[in-house]
Design an enzyme around this catalytic site. Structure first.
Site, PDB file in Angstrom:
ATOM      1  N   ARG A 172     -16.806  10.753 -44.596  1.00 43.79           N
ATOM      2  CA  ARG A 172     -15.856  10.512 -45.682  1.00 43.79           C
ATOM      3  C   ARG A 172     -14.440  10.871 -45.201  1.00 43.79           C
ATOM      4  O   ARG A 172     -14.252  11.810 -44.408  1.00 43.79           O
ATOM      5  CB  ARG A 172     -16.187  11.386 -46.906  1.00 43.79           C
ATOM      6  CG  ARG A 172     -17.403  10.916 -47.699  1.00 43.79           C
ATOM      7  CD  ARG A 172     -17.155   9.588 -48.405  1.00 43.79           C
ATOM      8  NE  ARG A 172     -18.314   9.148 -49.180  1.00 43.79           N
ATOM      9  CZ  ARG A 172     -19.238   8.284 -48.744  1.00 43.79           C
ATOM     10  NH1 ARG A 172     -19.142   7.772 -47.530  1.00 43.79           N
ATOM     11  NH2 ARG A 172     -20.225   7.916 -49.532  1.00 43.79           N
ATOM     12  N   HIS A 180     -14.745   1.039 -43.402  1.00 39.90           N
ATOM     13  CA  HIS A 180     -15.934   1.637 -44.045  1.00 39.90           C
ATOM     14  C   HIS A 180     -17.147   0.701 -43.925  1.00 39.90           C
ATOM     15  O   HIS A 180     -17.755   0.316 -44.922  1.00 39.90           O
ATOM     16  CB  HIS A 180     -15.638   1.952 -45.521  1.00 39.90           C
ATOM     17  CG  HIS A 180     -16.583   2.971 -46.112  1.00 39.90           C
ATOM     18  ND1 HIS A 180     -16.200   3.924 -47.022  1.00 39.90           N
ATOM     19  CD2 HIS A 180     -17.925   3.173 -45.912  1.00 39.90           C
ATOM     20  CE1 HIS A 180     -17.246   4.656 -47.386  1.00 39.90           C
ATOM     21  NE2 HIS A 180     -18.309   4.217 -46.707  1.00 39.90           N
TER      22      HIS A 180
HETATM   23  P1  NDP Z   1     -28.376  13.902 -45.637  1.00 41.73           P
HETATM   24  O1  NDP Z   1     -28.321  14.555 -46.959  1.00 41.73           O
HETATM   25  O2  NDP Z   1     -29.654  13.314 -45.164  1.00 41.73           O
HETATM   26  O3  NDP Z   1     -27.901  14.928 -44.508  1.00 41.73           O
HETATM   27  C1  NDP Z   1     -26.830  15.788 -44.702  1.00 41.73           C
HETATM   28  C2  NDP Z   1     -26.783  16.774 -43.543  1.00 41.73           C
HETATM   29  O4  NDP Z   1     -25.579  17.540 -43.652  1.00 41.73           O
HETATM   30  C3  NDP Z   1     -27.960  17.767 -43.558  1.00 41.73           C
HETATM   31  O5  NDP Z   1     -28.396  17.994 -42.250  1.00 41.73           O
HETATM   32  C4  NDP Z   1     -27.318  19.021 -44.147  1.00 41.73           C
HETATM   33  O6  NDP Z   1     -27.917  20.230 -43.691  1.00 41.73           O
HETATM   34  C5  NDP Z   1     -25.927  18.934 -43.568  1.00 41.73           C
HETATM   35  N1  NDP Z   1     -24.952  19.729 -44.354  1.00 41.73           N
HETATM   36  C6  NDP Z   1     -24.640  19.618 -45.652  1.00 41.73           C
HETATM   37  N2  NDP Z   1     -23.713  20.534 -46.015  1.00 41.73           N
HETATM   38  C7  NDP Z   1     -23.446  21.247 -44.890  1.00 41.73           C
HETATM   39  C8  NDP Z   1     -22.592  22.341 -44.595  1.00 41.73           C
HETATM   40  N3  NDP Z   1     -21.811  22.898 -45.555  1.00 41.73           N
HETATM   41  N4  NDP Z   1     -22.575  22.827 -43.349  1.00 41.73           N
HETATM   42  C9  NDP Z   1     -23.368  22.290 -42.373  1.00 41.73           C
HETATM   43  N5  NDP Z   1     -24.221  21.251 -42.582  1.00 41.73           N
HETATM   44  C10 NDP Z   1     -24.241  20.735 -43.835  1.00 41.73           C
HETATM   45  O7  NDP Z   1     -27.226  12.778 -45.652  1.00 41.73           O
HETATM   46  P2  NDP Z   1     -27.174  11.423 -44.776  1.00 41.73           P
HETATM   47  O8  NDP Z   1     -27.403  11.787 -43.362  1.00 41.73           O
HETATM   48  O9  NDP Z   1     -28.017  10.382 -45.385  1.00 41.73           O
HETATM   49  O10 NDP Z   1     -25.650  10.982 -45.012  1.00 41.73           O
HETATM   50  C11 NDP Z   1     -24.584  11.808 -44.618  1.00 41.73           C
HETATM   51  C12 NDP Z   1     -23.263  11.221 -45.089  1.00 41.73           C
HETATM   52  O11 NDP Z   1     -22.920  10.069 -44.313  1.00 41.73           O
HETATM   53  C13 NDP Z   1     -23.243  10.691 -46.526  1.00 41.73           C
HETATM   54  O12 NDP Z   1     -23.081  11.735 -47.451  1.00 41.73           O
HETATM   55  C14 NDP Z   1     -22.065   9.738 -46.507  1.00 41.73           C
HETATM   56  O13 NDP Z   1     -20.894  10.449 -46.846  1.00 41.73           O
HETATM   57  C15 NDP Z   1     -21.984   9.293 -45.054  1.00 41.73           C
HETATM   58  N6  NDP Z   1     -22.315   7.870 -44.900  1.00 41.73           N
HETATM   59  C16 NDP Z   1     -21.330   6.989 -44.507  1.00 41.73           C
HETATM   60  C17 NDP Z   1     -21.619   5.669 -44.285  1.00 41.73           C
HETATM   61  C18 NDP Z   1     -20.573   4.733 -43.787  1.00 41.73           C
HETATM   62  O14 NDP Z   1     -20.763   3.515 -43.838  1.00 41.73           O
HETATM   63  N7  NDP Z   1     -19.477   5.205 -43.246  1.00 41.73           N
HETATM   64  C19 NDP Z   1     -22.970   5.132 -44.495  1.00 41.73           C
HETATM   65  C20 NDP Z   1     -23.934   6.148 -44.874  1.00 41.73           C
HETATM   66  C21 NDP Z   1     -23.610   7.455 -45.065  1.00 41.73           C
HETATM   67  P3  NDP Z   1     -29.458  20.574 -44.045  1.00 41.73           P
HETATM   68  O15 NDP Z   1     -30.271  19.673 -43.144  1.00 41.73           O
HETATM   69  O16 NDP Z   1     -29.603  21.990 -43.676  1.00 41.73           O
HETATM   70  O17 NDP Z   1     -29.643  20.282 -45.495  1.00 41.73           O
HETATM   71  C1  OXD Z   2     -22.754   5.601 -48.130  1.00 42.20           C
HETATM   72  C2  OXD Z   2     -21.669   4.805 -47.602  1.00 42.20           C
HETATM   73  O1  OXD Z   2     -22.549   6.745 -48.522  1.00 42.20           O
HETATM   74  O2  OXD Z   2     -21.880   3.595 -47.339  1.00 42.20           O
HETATM   75  O3  OXD Z   2     -23.891   5.097 -48.165  1.00 42.20           O
HETATM   76  O4  OXD Z   2     -20.575   5.326 -47.374  1.00 42.20           O
END
Ligand code: NDP
Ligand code: OXD
Length: 309
Positions: free
Chosen positions: A224, A272
C-alpha cells in the site's frame, strides 16, 4: 442467501454478477443499486463499496472482499461491527506478485537496465558477473503474498529473508519475528513490502528502515502507498542510500500528474497492477465460502478487526 455485488471500481460489474450467479445457482445474486435498495441482502461481494451500502442493507452478515487488503474497508465509518469481513486469499494474485518482484530483482541484479542504456549507445560491454550472495531479498510480510514471493526468489537461488509478526517459518527463506527487524534489514539488499496496511505498519518504509539496509539497496513496494514515507524515499535516492525503487501502490491513486515519481529515472511506476484477483478463481473461492457458511462450517480468510488484517 441474497447476495449483492457492490463495487465502485470494477469496469464490468454485470460480468461479476453473472459469474457469481452461475457459480451459486441456488442463491440470488444481484447488482446493488443505490436507487433501488431492497434491504434484504445477507451478503455482499465488494471492492471499494459505496458508502451508503450499509445504511440501505441492514441485514448484511458477510462481506466478501474482492482483494486481499482490507485497509480501505476498515476505514468506512458506517461499517457495522457485527459484519464478518472475509478477504480474498490468493485468488491468482500471489503468483503475479511474485512475477512482479522477480522482474525487478532480475533487472537490478543482472544489470539489465544498464545493458539497455549500453545498447542505446551501441556499446558491447559485458559488466560484472552476478554475486548472488550480495542480493539477499528481504520480504516484509510472510502471508499469502509474501510466502509465494519468497518461494519464487529462493527457487532462483537468491538468499531470502522474511519478516513477519509471528516469525512463522516460510519454505526456502530464513524467518524473522517482529522484534528481529534490525537483523532482517541488515541482511537485505532488495526490500519487498508485502505487509497489510495497519496502524502498526503505516509509514514503515521510512529513512530509519532504509538506513539499516545493505548498501546500494533497492525497494519494491507492492502493498500500500501509505506504507511509504515518500519524502524519505526521495532523500535516500538523492543521497545514494538507495539505488532505486519499483512502486505499484501510492498514497494517492491514480498517482497525480506532475508527481515527482513519474519523471524520476530511478523509480519505476506501475498503476496498482502487481497482483489482480482473477475473476474465475475469485468467484470459485467466494462460492465455496458462501456454501460453507450456509452449511454452518468454518471458513478461512476472516479478518481479525483487532489486528486489522
Ligand atoms: P496476509 O494476511 O496473508 O499476510 C500478512 C503478513 O503480514 C503476515 O505474515 C503477517 O504476520 C504480517 N504482518 C502483519 N502485521 C505485521 C506487523 N505489524 N509486523 C510484521 N509483520 C506483520 O496478507 P496477504 O499476503 O494476502 O496480502 C498482503 C498485502 O498485500 C495486502 O494487505 C495488500 O495490501 C497487498 N496486496 C497488494 C496487491 C497489489 O496488486 N499491489 C495485490 C494483493 C495484495 P503473521 O504471519 O505473523 O500474521
Ligand atoms: C488487494 C489489492 O489488496 O489488489 O488485493 O491491492
Amino acid at each position: 442467501m441474497e447476495i449483492v455485488f457492490a463495487s465502485r471500481h470494477e469496469s464490468n460489474p454485470r460480468e461479476w454478477v453473472a459469474a457469481l450467479q452461475q457459480a451459486l445457482p441456488e442463491h440470488q445474486v444481484r447488482l446493488w443499486d443505490a436507487c433501488q435498495p431492497r434491504g434484504q441482502a445477507d451478503a455482499a461481494v465488494v471492492w471499494a463499496p459505496p458508502a451508503d451500502l450499509f445504511a440501505h442493507e441492514p441485514q448484511l452478515k458477510h462481506l466478501f472482499n474482492l482483494g486481499a487488503g482490507v485497509d480501505a474497508l476498515l476505514q468506512i465509518p458506517d461499517l457495522p461491527a457485527d459484519i464478518t469481513l472475509v478477504r480474498m486469499e490468493d485468488g491468482g494474485m500471489a503468483v503475479q506478485m511474485a512475477e512482479y518482484v522477480l522482474h525487478y530483482l532480475i533487472r537490478e541484479s543482472r544489470d539489465l537496465g544498464q545493458y539497455a542504456d549500453l545498447q542505446a549507445q551501441a556499446r558491447w560491454q559485458p559488466l560484472e558477473d552476478i554475486d548472488r550472495d550480495a542480493w539477499t531479498v528481504g520480504v516484509m510480510g510472510g502471508g499469502v503474498m509474501g510466502a509465494r514471493i519468497a518461494q519464487v526468489c529462493a527457487a532462483l537461488d537468491y538468499p531470502v529473508a522474511v519478516w513477519s509478526r509471528s516469525g512463522r517459518p516460510v519454505a526456502g527463506a530464513q524467518s524473522y519475528g517482529q522484534d528481529e527487524l534490525a537483523d532482517f534489514l541488515a541482511r537485505t539488499r532488495v526490500l519487498v513490502n508485502a505487509l497489510p496496511l495497519t496502524a502498526d505498519t503505516q509509514g514503515i518504509l521510512s529513512r530509519a528502515v532504509f538506513d539499516q539496509l545493505r548498501p546500494d539497496a533497492y525497494l519494491i513496494n507492492i502493498a500500500r502507498g501509505d506504507h511509504l514515507v515518500e519524502s524519505d524515499l526521495l532523500a535516500c535516492l538523492d543521497s545514494g542510500r538507495l539505488r532505486g525503487a519499483a512502486l505499484d501502490v501510492f498514497s494517492c491513486e491514480p498517482l497525480p500528474p506532475g508527481h515527482r515519481f513519474w519523471s524520476d529515472r530511478r523509480i519505476r511506476v506501475t498503476p496498482h497492477i502487481a497482483g489482480a484477483s482473477l475473476m474465475s478463481l475469485t468467484v470459485q473461492q467466494i462460492a465455496g465460502k458462501v456454501r460453507a457458511v450456509v452449511r454452518g462450517e468454518p471458513i478461512t480468510g476472516i479478518v481479525d478487526r483487532m489486528r486489522q488484517y
